[in-house]
Design an enzyme around this catalytic site. Structure first.
Site, PDB file in Angstrom:
ATOM      1  N   ASN A   1       9.221  -1.793 -41.314  1.00  0.00           N
ATOM      2  CA  ASN A   1       9.510  -2.781 -42.366  1.00  0.00           C
ATOM      3  C   ASN A   1      10.404  -2.254 -43.482  1.00  0.00           C
ATOM      4  O   ASN A   1      11.226  -2.992 -44.017  1.00  0.00           O
ATOM      5  CB  ASN A   1       8.201  -3.347 -42.931  1.00  0.00           C
ATOM      6  CG  ASN A   1       7.350  -2.301 -43.592  1.00  0.00           C
ATOM      7  OD1 ASN A   1       7.280  -1.172 -43.135  1.00  0.00           O
ATOM      8  ND2 ASN A   1       6.712  -2.654 -44.677  1.00  0.00           N
TER       9      ASN A   1
ATOM     10  N   GLY B   1       1.639   2.788 -40.963  1.00  0.00           N
ATOM     11  CA  GLY B   1       1.748   1.750 -39.940  1.00  0.00           C
ATOM     12  C   GLY B   1       0.498   0.895 -39.920  1.00  0.00           C
ATOM     13  O   GLY B   1      -0.237   0.828 -40.908  1.00  0.00           O
TER      14      GLY B   1
ATOM     15  N   THR C   1      -3.249   1.296 -35.054  1.00  0.00           N
ATOM     16  CA  THR C   1      -2.598   2.559 -34.669  1.00  0.00           C
ATOM     17  C   THR C   1      -3.230   3.716 -35.430  1.00  0.00           C
ATOM     18  O   THR C   1      -3.439   4.805 -34.877  1.00  0.00           O
ATOM     19  CB  THR C   1      -1.077   2.512 -34.956  1.00  0.00           C
ATOM     20  OG1 THR C   1      -0.553   1.278 -34.505  1.00  0.00           O
ATOM     21  CG2 THR C   1      -0.348   3.648 -34.290  1.00  0.00           C
TER      22      THR C   1
ATOM     23  N   GLU D   1      -1.563   5.790 -43.984  1.00  0.00           N
ATOM     24  CA  GLU D   1      -1.279   4.660 -44.878  1.00  0.00           C
ATOM     25  C   GLU D   1      -1.198   3.431 -43.997  1.00  0.00           C
ATOM     26  O   GLU D   1      -0.254   3.289 -43.207  1.00  0.00           O
ATOM     27  CB  GLU D   1       0.058   4.879 -45.606  1.00  0.00           C
ATOM     28  CG  GLU D   1       0.160   6.164 -46.410  1.00  0.00           C
ATOM     29  CD  GLU D   1      -0.699   6.142 -47.660  1.00  0.00           C
ATOM     30  OE1 GLU D   1      -1.275   5.083 -47.972  1.00  0.00           O
ATOM     31  OE2 GLU D   1      -0.814   7.184 -48.318  1.00  0.00           O
TER      32      GLU D   1
ATOM     33  N   CYS E   1       3.838  -3.976 -46.763  1.00  0.00           N
ATOM     34  CA  CYS E   1       2.381  -3.806 -46.682  1.00  0.00           C
ATOM     35  C   CYS E   1       1.698  -4.261 -47.974  1.00  0.00           C
ATOM     36  O   CYS E   1       0.515  -4.574 -47.974  1.00  0.00           O
ATOM     37  CB  CYS E   1       2.055  -2.352 -46.394  1.00  0.00           C
ATOM     38  SG  CYS E   1       2.826  -1.224 -47.566  1.00  0.00           S
TER      39      CYS E   1
ATOM     40  N   GLU F   1      -0.667   9.565 -51.095  1.00  0.00           N
ATOM     41  CA  GLU F   1       0.588  10.305 -51.172  1.00  0.00           C
ATOM     42  C   GLU F   1       1.243  10.013 -52.512  1.00  0.00           C
ATOM     43  O   GLU F   1       0.898   9.041 -53.184  1.00  0.00           O
ATOM     44  CB  GLU F   1       1.490   9.951 -49.983  1.00  0.00           C
ATOM     45  CG  GLU F   1       0.839  10.376 -48.656  1.00  0.00           C
ATOM     46  CD  GLU F   1       1.725  10.300 -47.427  1.00  0.00           C
ATOM     47  OE1 GLU F   1       2.883   9.869 -47.545  1.00  0.00           O
ATOM     48  OE2 GLU F   1       1.244  10.667 -46.343  1.00  0.00           O
TER      49      GLU F   1
HETATM   50  P1  NDP Z   1       2.599   0.278 -35.948  1.00  0.00           P
HETATM   51  O1  NDP Z   1       1.299   0.881 -36.272  1.00  0.00           O
HETATM   52  O2  NDP Z   1       2.728  -0.530 -34.728  1.00  0.00           O
HETATM   53  O3  NDP Z   1       3.734   1.400 -35.828  1.00  0.00           O
HETATM   54  C1  NDP Z   1       3.963   2.332 -36.848  1.00  0.00           C
HETATM   55  C2  NDP Z   1       4.607   3.556 -36.244  1.00  0.00           C
HETATM   56  O4  NDP Z   1       3.685   4.177 -35.369  1.00  0.00           O
HETATM   57  C3  NDP Z   1       5.834   3.249 -35.390  1.00  0.00           C
HETATM   58  O5  NDP Z   1       6.748   4.303 -35.481  1.00  0.00           O
HETATM   59  C4  NDP Z   1       5.244   3.174 -34.010  1.00  0.00           C
HETATM   60  O6  NDP Z   1       6.211   3.415 -33.017  1.00  0.00           O
HETATM   61  C5  NDP Z   1       4.235   4.292 -34.078  1.00  0.00           C
HETATM   62  N1  NDP Z   1       3.139   4.195 -33.122  1.00  0.00           N
HETATM   63  C6  NDP Z   1       2.667   3.102 -32.475  1.00  0.00           C
HETATM   64  N2  NDP Z   1       1.633   3.444 -31.671  1.00  0.00           N
HETATM   65  C7  NDP Z   1       1.446   4.779 -31.840  1.00  0.00           C
HETATM   66  C8  NDP Z   1       0.525   5.727 -31.293  1.00  0.00           C
HETATM   67  N3  NDP Z   1      -0.418   5.388 -30.422  1.00  0.00           N
HETATM   68  N4  NDP Z   1       0.619   7.017 -31.687  1.00  0.00           N
HETATM   69  C9  NDP Z   1       1.564   7.383 -32.584  1.00  0.00           C
HETATM   70  N5  NDP Z   1       2.473   6.541 -33.120  1.00  0.00           N
HETATM   71  C10 NDP Z   1       2.401   5.248 -32.768  1.00  0.00           C
HETATM   72  O7  NDP Z   1       3.042  -0.535 -37.241  1.00  0.00           O
HETATM   73  P2  NDP Z   1       4.318  -1.434 -37.415  1.00  0.00           P
HETATM   74  O8  NDP Z   1       5.531  -0.622 -37.131  1.00  0.00           O
HETATM   75  O9  NDP Z   1       4.094  -2.703 -36.710  1.00  0.00           O
HETATM   76  O10 NDP Z   1       4.326  -1.658 -38.996  1.00  0.00           O
HETATM   77  C11 NDP Z   1       3.638  -2.640 -39.636  1.00  0.00           C
HETATM   78  C12 NDP Z   1       2.333  -2.118 -40.198  1.00  0.00           C
HETATM   79  O11 NDP Z   1       2.570  -1.045 -41.069  1.00  0.00           O
HETATM   80  C13 NDP Z   1       1.626  -3.173 -41.014  1.00  0.00           C
HETATM   81  O12 NDP Z   1       0.272  -3.158 -40.688  1.00  0.00           O
HETATM   82  C14 NDP Z   1       1.831  -2.716 -42.438  1.00  0.00           C
HETATM   83  O13 NDP Z   1       0.849  -3.140 -43.349  1.00  0.00           O
HETATM   84  C15 NDP Z   1       1.808  -1.234 -42.259  1.00  0.00           C
HETATM   85  N6  NDP Z   1       2.439  -0.581 -43.386  1.00  0.00           N
HETATM   86  C16 NDP Z   1       1.650   0.124 -44.259  1.00  0.00           C
HETATM   87  C17 NDP Z   1       2.207   0.685 -45.378  1.00  0.00           C
HETATM   88  C18 NDP Z   1       1.379   1.492 -46.327  1.00  0.00           C
HETATM   89  O14 NDP Z   1       1.968   2.233 -47.109  1.00  0.00           O
HETATM   90  N7  NDP Z   1       0.068   1.402 -46.315  1.00  0.00           N
HETATM   91  C19 NDP Z   1       3.632   0.536 -45.693  1.00  0.00           C
HETATM   92  C20 NDP Z   1       4.356  -0.209 -44.695  1.00  0.00           C
HETATM   93  C21 NDP Z   1       3.767  -0.744 -43.584  1.00  0.00           C
HETATM   94  P3  NDP Z   1       6.939   2.185 -32.275  1.00  0.00           P
HETATM   95  O15 NDP Z   1       7.205   1.134 -33.303  1.00  0.00           O
HETATM   96  O16 NDP Z   1       8.173   2.810 -31.794  1.00  0.00           O
HETATM   97  O17 NDP Z   1       5.995   1.750 -31.222  1.00  0.00           O
END
Ligand code: NDP
Length: 500
Positions: A178, A254, A258, A277, A311, A482
């Site tokens: 995002n 993420g 995950t 996070e 997020c 962080e």
């Molecule tokens: P995901 O959890 O799907 O992915 C995040 C990252 O993790 C991506 O690089 C993804 O790779 C990778 N990933 C996915 N599965 C695995 C695994 N099993 N092991 C290791 N890495 C993995 O999140 P999104 O990308 O869909 O992002 C949206 C989410 O992030 C929302 O829930 C949002 O709230 C959260 N978020 C939280 C923030 C915070 O600071 N708390 C800030 C911004 C977002 P790939 O995409 O290549 O599969």
């Protein structure tokens, strides 16, 4: 073809569009960055397609990194660690400032590609590039000035005790789609500032700005191996990185599911530093003493900035009942005027995400929600992933739409009667990332603000940040914090030394 040298020179959406047209059917191909070299990916066995969210057309191909690619990158980071961890703070600081300068000299290039790749407006992308630059500048100077604690043991004036920190080792840095550059640099900058080395893996959905960042690291003469960037999918490359025993820490941003998976995969490696996070379903509380002229734009921006794909977005708005009517009419009018698809608000990031957001809207429709703006978009979008800003009313508190993170341009509005009920509704959710509180009453700001289950509480403002303060969530929204000294906690080991 060396795509990096070509896209590095493209600094406007117009020139990006001409360039993409000139590529005809061949999308941009990214290359892993290991030991300061872009890897020859001509033998990559598999590629992941990434699409332009505005048109739905192919945009880039991402190498689907394998276990051996991850190993190669971890090898490079592990080899670089002994010398990098000994580099003086001043020298590390100089290098971080050089990285900031290189990004600064290419601001429009980064903003252009971030906007093209993620679908965000150019204005939003520019803000995020500025923040990426600040991330490097902040940690470059932080390490020069932070202080530890030193004292003589009470009653034993010949025994000195002090706290000593050392970098943890190789980190895996995993970020979502995002705010790709902003969030990845929020990890890379402290990682290298505190003397760690790392392997970063951006989301496969939006990897282009990380590819550009690799070039910035190279041009800033970061020593080889200190930061490596690999591309690929989460369950593949991401998970390999998480499980790798030589990776001594994971900083992940993420989704919550995950995060749970990462926790599971690291549970037996007890010494691995893990910072998570995660997602949010954040409440915005609006009390009846507010000035609607100020409250409405704030609540709208918290709901719809970056098409609701932050997020920290406030996707549940609770309004004190006696102003609900006037709030609703002003809010709906404001959203219609100020959040127009294609002008001030972009598409959502991908076809998969479009389907996810749509499924929540379908559910809202089935539950009899009032669609005050927006509606359920078509099932099979042909020209990009556009979803109109949607304001929902009449949803029960236990609806999945009210309880789960949608992460799109969707906000639901409910009424509350009393302050106590507002707090109870805000906290009645498994997440606890952030919240917005709108009131003119100074004692309520503290009374309510200090009881909301959220790592970040904004009172009469939203998204403003001071990089030294803690960033992170409560409950299911994460583990660890962080920012400033909190990032130091993530990336260093602490030992207490006693010297007689
Ligand atoms: P995901 O959890 O799907 O992915 C995040 C990252 O993790 C991506 O690089 C993804 O790779 C990778 N990933 C996915 N599965 C695995 C695994 N099993 N092991 C290791 N890495 C993995 O999140 P999104 O990308 O869909 O992002 C949206 C989410 O992030 C929302 O829930 C949002 O709230 C959260 N978020 C939280 C923030 C915070 O600071 N708390 C800030 C911004 C977002 P790939 O995409 O290549 O599969």
């Amino acid at each position: 073809m060396a795509f990096i040298s070509q896209i590095w020179e493209i600094g406007s959406p117009e020139s990006a569009s001409v360039y993409l047209t000139s590529l005809a059917k061949e999308p941009i191909r990214l290359q892993n960055f290991i030991n300061n070299n872009f890897q020859d990916q001509s033998k990559a066995s598999s590629w992941i397609d990434s699409f332009d969210p505005r048109s739905g057309k192919p945009l880039a191909q991402i190498p689907r990194s394998t276990t051996s690619d991850v190993d190669l990158a971890v090898d490079a980071a592990a080899k670089a660690f002994p010398s990098w961890s000994q580099v003086s703070r001043q020298e590390r600081s100089n290098i971080l400032l050089r990285i900031a300068s290189v990004i600064c000299s290419k601001k429009e290039v980064f903003a252009t590609w971030e906007s093209v790749d993620q679908g965000k407006s150019l204005a939003r992308a520019r803000v995020e590039v500025e923040r990426a630059i600040s991330n490097f500048r902040y940690f470059a100077t932080y390490i020069l000035h932070d202080e530890g604690s030193v004292r003589f043991i009470d009653g034993q004036p010949s025994t000195l005790t002090y706290e000593h920190r050392s970098p943890v080792g190789v980190f895996g840095l995993i970020s979502p789609w995002n705010m790709p550059l902003y969030l990845l640099t929020w990890k890379i900058a402290p990682c290298i500032a505190f003397g760690c080395t790392g392997v970063a893996k951006p989301s496969e959905v939006t990897s282009i700005s990380a590819f550009l960042l690799a070039e910035a690291l190279r041009q800033a003469n970061l020593p080889p191996g200190v930061m490596n960037i690999i591309f690929g999918d989460g369950p593949g490359a991401g998970s390999e990185l998480v499980k790798c025993p030589r990776v001594r820490g994971i900083s992940f941003t993420g989704g919550t599911s995950t995060g749970i998976q990462i926790r599971r995969e690291t549970v037996t490696d007890i010494g691995k530093h893990v910072s998570l996070e995660l997602g949010g379903k954040n409440p915005t509380l609006i009390f009846d003493d507010v000035n609607l002229v100020q409250a409405v734009p704030l609540a709208a921006s918290a709901a719809f900035e970056n098409s609701g794909q932050i997020c920290l977005c406030g996707s549940r708005i609770y309004v004190q009942r006696n102003i609900l009517g006037s709030f609703l009419s002003t809010f709906v009018e404001y959203v219609k005027e100020n959040y127009q698809l294609g002008q001030t608000i972009g598409p959502v990031v991908s076809r998969e995400h479009y389907a996810k957001v749509r499924s929540y809207l379908k559910q809202a429709q089935e539950e009899g929600a009032a669609f005050l703006t927006g509606g359920v978009p078509e099932a099979d979008p042909k020209h990009g992933y556009w979803i109109a800003p949607t304001v929902l009313g009449n949803l029960p508190h236990d609806s999945r739409v009210m309880r789960e993170e949608i992460f799109g341009p969707v906000v639901s509005i409910c009424a509350f009667e009393t302050e106590e009920e507002a707090i109870q509704l805000a906290n009645d959710n498994p997440n606890g990332l952030s919240s917005v509180l709108l009131t003119q009453d100074a004692s309520r700001m503290r009374r309510v603000g200090e009881r909301i289950d959220a790592g970040l509480v904004w009172v009469n403002c939203w998204l403003v940040r001071e990089l030294s303060t803690a960033f992170g969530g409560m409950k299911s929204s994460g583990v660890g914090r962080e920012g400033g000294a909190h990032s130091r906690e993530v990336f260093t080991n602490l030992r207490t030394i006693h010297v007689r």
